[in-house]
Motif scaffolding. Structure first.
Motif, PDB file in Angstrom:
ATOM      1  N   LEU A  36       0.827  -1.205   0.000  1.00 40.15           N
ATOM      2  CA  LEU A  36       0.000   0.000   0.000  1.00 40.15           C
ATOM      3  C   LEU A  36       0.860   1.253   0.000  1.00 40.15           C
ATOM      4  N   GLU A  37       1.915   1.253   0.822  1.00 42.43           N
ATOM      5  CA  GLU A  37       2.835   2.396   0.838  1.00 42.43           C
ATOM      6  C   GLU A  37       3.518   2.552  -0.513  1.00 42.43           C
ATOM      7  N   GLY A  38       3.837   1.431  -1.134  1.00 44.01           N
ATOM      8  CA  GLY A  38       4.469   1.477  -2.447  1.00 44.01           C
ATOM      9  C   GLY A  38       3.567   2.107  -3.488  1.00 44.01           C
ATOM     10  N   LEU A  39       2.286   1.716  -3.493  1.00 49.07           N
ATOM     11  CA  LEU A  39       1.323   2.300  -4.433  1.00 49.07           C
ATOM     12  C   LEU A  39       1.215   3.813  -4.230  1.00 49.07           C
ATOM     13  N   GLU A  40       1.210   4.241  -2.979  1.00 44.06           N
ATOM     14  CA  GLU A  40       1.112   5.667  -2.682  1.00 44.06           C
ATOM     15  C   GLU A  40       2.338   6.413  -3.186  1.00 44.06           C
ATOM     16  N   LYS A  41       3.527   5.828  -3.002  1.00 43.05           N
ATOM     17  CA  LYS A  41       4.756   6.500  -3.436  1.00 43.05           C
ATOM     18  C   LYS A  41       4.864   6.547  -4.956  1.00 43.05           C
ATOM     19  N   VAL A  42       4.362   5.512  -5.626  1.00 45.35           N
ATOM     20  CA  VAL A  42       4.360   5.554  -7.090  1.00 45.35           C
ATOM     21  C   VAL A  42       3.465   6.694  -7.568  1.00 45.35           C
ATOM     22  N   ALA A  43       2.294   6.808  -6.973  1.00 43.40           N
ATOM     23  CA  ALA A  43       1.359   7.862  -7.363  1.00 43.40           C
ATOM     24  C   ALA A  43       1.920   9.245  -7.089  1.00 43.40           C
ATOM     25  N   GLN A  44       2.694   9.378  -6.024  1.00 46.66           N
ATOM     26  CA  GLN A  44       3.249  10.679  -5.655  1.00 46.66           C
ATOM     27  C   GLN A  44       4.475  11.057  -6.475  1.00 46.66           C
ATOM     28  N   GLY A  45       5.310  10.038  -6.803  1.00 49.36           N
ATOM     29  CA  GLY A  45       6.585  10.374  -7.420  1.00 49.36           C
ATOM     30  C   GLY A  45       6.876   9.781  -8.767  1.00 49.36           C
TER      31      GLY A  45
END
Length: 233
Positions: A36-45
């Motif tokens: 979940l954290e990975g998905l969020e970081k992909v979306a952000q960066g």
């Protein structure tokens, strides 16, 4: 500008090893301990490359990969798998991963694969004037300049590697390309990869082309050697 690599792995020791090995002067590194954290970081960066562990609690790496591809992210994804995860390796490639390495992995090999995928993404997407930009076969067309593929007049969405694989095979109809040739020209590797990597991408490409592996119209397997493209102009 430095390329950004995102490591998604719940194993702190594995992340530490990669952090110590991947040169911070060459790449910007980000880490995520859960899917979940990975998905969020992909979306952000929107990283340039993702190192993604398959077996994580909560959202698995397979699900992360599937979600990213469904959302349209074309970022190269290298799956990190345990040696015994044969089925997961195959499924990972089928849901959209570009490659995988097996834990415990040789860091020099991992760095070589990272470099190859990033160089692949940096290749020009247009061809020289001498290149045959439009290729038309029975039921299949592709344009090497716009990087588009059509089946019976309907455009088909393919990944960067799938397009380059189709471009290579169709450049010489009826010519047999060895696995070594395919790895070198499509992936940019000069060392051998596990066979399943090529086979999984061919499998995905065949599905998109509507090609039957038992009676292929376009991509034919040559046992022990590689693949050839065969279609009427």
């Amino acid at each position: 500008m430095k390329k950004k690599i995102l490591i998604i792995d719940d194993d702190e020791q594995a992340r530490k090893m990669m952090r110590l090995t991947i040169n911070p002067f060459t790449y910007d590194l980000e880490e995520a301990a859960t899917g979940l954290e990975g998905l969020e970081k992909v979306a952000q960066g929107n990283p340039d490359l993702i190192l993604l562990d398959i077996n994580m609690p909560g959202i698995s790496g397979l699900e992360v990969c599937r979600k990213l591809r469904e959302q349209g992210f074309r970022t190269p994804i290298i799956m990190l798998t345990a040696e015994s995860d044969v089925i997961d390796k195959v499924v990972g490639l089928e849901v959209g991963a570009d490659d995988y390495v097996t834990k415990p992995f040789n860091m020099h090999e991992l760095l070589a694969r990272i470099g190859a995928h990033l160089r692949h993404e940096d290749r020009p997407t247009t061809k020289s004037a001498s290149d045959n930009e439009q290729r038309d076969f029975e039921g299949l067309s592709l344009n090497t300049s716009s990087r588009q593929v059509w089946i019976d007049g309907q455009e088909v969405s393919v990944t960067v590697i799938e397009f380059d694989l189709l471009t290579l095979l169709s450049s010489k109809p009826n010519h047999v390309f060895s696995r070594h040739d395919i790895l070198e020209k499509v992936w940019g590797y000069t060392v051998e990869l596990e066979t399943r990597t090529i086979d999984a991408h061919v499998y995905r490409l065949r599905k998109k082309l509507g090609d039957d592996a038992e009676e292929p119209k376009y991509i034919h397997s040559i046992p022990g050697i590689g693949y050839r493209f065969s279609a009427k102009d």
